[in-house]
Design a protein around this motif. Sequence first.
Motif, PDB file in Angstrom:
ATOM      1  N   HIS A  75      12.857 -24.077  -8.665  1.00 30.90           N
ATOM      2  CA  HIS A  75      12.381 -22.856  -8.299  1.00 30.90           C
ATOM      3  C   HIS A  75      11.391 -22.288  -9.372  1.00 30.90           C
ATOM      4  O   HIS A  75      11.668 -22.387 -10.248  1.00 30.90           O
ATOM      5  N   GLN A  76      10.395 -21.757  -8.827  1.00 34.98           N
ATOM      6  CA  GLN A  76       9.419 -21.031  -9.561  1.00 34.98           C
ATOM      7  C   GLN A  76       9.158 -19.752  -9.078  1.00 34.98           C
ATOM      8  O   GLN A  76       8.904 -18.715  -9.854  1.00 34.98           O
ATOM      9  N   LEU A  81       7.013 -18.668 -16.556  1.00 30.96           N
ATOM     10  CA  LEU A  81       6.541 -18.126 -15.122  1.00 30.96           C
ATOM     11  C   LEU A  81       6.465 -16.750 -15.209  1.00 30.96           C
ATOM     12  O   LEU A  81       6.866 -16.034 -14.137  1.00 30.96           O
ATOM     13  N   ALA A  82       5.871 -16.017 -16.213  1.00 31.56           N
ATOM     14  CA  ALA A  82       5.466 -14.819 -16.387  1.00 31.56           C
ATOM     15  C   ALA A  82       4.665 -14.238 -15.038  1.00 31.56           C
ATOM     16  O   ALA A  82       4.827 -13.171 -14.704  1.00 31.56           O
ATOM     17  N   ASP A  83       3.750 -15.233 -14.693  1.00 29.06           N
ATOM     18  CA  ASP A  83       2.815 -14.940 -13.518  1.00 29.06           C
ATOM     19  C   ASP A  83       3.538 -14.601 -12.082  1.00 29.06           C
ATOM     20  O   ASP A  83       3.307 -14.191 -11.503  1.00 29.06           O
ATOM     21  N   HIS A  84       4.810 -15.163 -12.201  1.00 26.51           N
ATOM     22  CA  HIS A  84       5.633 -14.927 -11.001  1.00 26.51           C
ATOM     23  C   HIS A  84       6.597 -13.957 -11.020  1.00 26.51           C
ATOM     24  O   HIS A  84       7.348 -13.752 -10.177  1.00 26.51           O
ATOM     25  N   TYR A 114      15.683 -10.518 -16.313  1.00 24.25           N
ATOM     26  CA  TYR A 114      15.073 -11.656 -15.675  1.00 24.25           C
ATOM     27  C   TYR A 114      13.659 -11.742 -15.939  1.00 24.25           C
ATOM     28  O   TYR A 114      13.329 -13.056 -15.949  1.00 24.25           O
ATOM     29  N   ALA A 115      12.976 -10.853 -16.239  1.00 27.70           N
ATOM     30  CA  ALA A 115      11.573 -10.879 -16.482  1.00 27.70           C
ATOM     31  C   ALA A 115      11.409 -11.833 -17.775  1.00 27.70           C
ATOM     32  O   ALA A 115      10.597 -12.552 -18.202  1.00 27.70           O
ATOM     33  N   ARG A 116      12.118 -11.363 -19.086  1.00 28.51           N
ATOM     34  CA  ARG A 116      11.860 -12.429 -20.106  1.00 28.51           C
ATOM     35  C   ARG A 116      12.447 -13.766 -19.956  1.00 28.51           C
ATOM     36  O   ARG A 116      11.987 -14.562 -20.593  1.00 28.51           O
TER      37      ARG A 116
END
Length: 339
Positions: free
Chosen positions: A187-188, A217-220, A208-210
């Motif tokens: 998953h991405q 996957l920061a763009d997602h 979660y963001a970190r």
Amino acid sequence: MDEGVKRATMADVAEAASVSKALVSLVYRQPEKVSPERRARVHAAAERLGFRPNWVASSLSAYRGSFVGILVSNLHNPLFATIVDTVRTELDAVGRYGLMSSAVIQDRDGTYRTDRRIVQAFEDLNASALLVVGVTPDLADLQRLRPGIPIVVAAASIEELPRAVSVRSDSEIGMRAVVDHLVSLGHQRIVHLGGQGGPASRRRAEAYARAMAEHGLADHVHVEPAEFDEASGRAAAERVLSARPGSTALVCVNDLVALGAMGEAAERGLRVPEDVAITGYDNTFLAGIAAVGLTSVDTEAQEIGRVAASWLASDEALPAPGTEVLIPPRLVVRRSTAG
């Protein structure tokens, strides 16, 4: 009891147990300060005589009350029930007990607020300490309690209540385990449902963001606002699945939100996990129901309860105000992600 029969008094119990009246009083007010053998002797004498202490009167007359006030933020959350059950069991083992009430009340417009009357009632009844389980809407009401009442918070942060001590799950470890697991499955486009409802929710969203960024996957990264209830989870999932149809995994702030997301997925005819993987947080008994099979982060609720109870059972065990103990959680994988 027959009105013609004289009710046993504390003095009667003291005589029957061959101890002083002061020691009998101590057994019921601060049992941890009495040896197990003498506590057993007093309780046996009280049982024979049919003696029952008036806990309200003794609490009000004492410098420090005989019971722990337990405020639960959400009676619908099974996680909190597990913590409370564990705390009460641990307190009972040392002769203490807790009086529980909901800390939150819902107004007719659907908004929630701290029930100040309950908070005030515990103070008026001279509670020896206060246990707050979960997040309450207005911590200022607790901050205003007289300084002599220790406050222990379980499963929530105390950044807005510096006079308290806290024991809670380590969200950083829990959310990283979820994201690592989903990424390992390919998953991405992983979306988080949460971020609302207080510091704990914000902390999980940030973790979660970190974790996503660590996997490149920061763009997602996307946090869809949701609180801690099933209806909020269902609404958040509806928005994500409508506006972001490429999302393949929903990471939910707790199990109730995940159940709402699973309901929305089923309503759309989506298969879990083939079309969308869903995870929860807290690993309540709901996650383990065979028909649900929800992958969830186990926050070690019983351990949280045991730590909180150890602080509440003894003045000497209470850490300095502002102390937070983080319990490492673990991921429990079930068919909502693993198929």
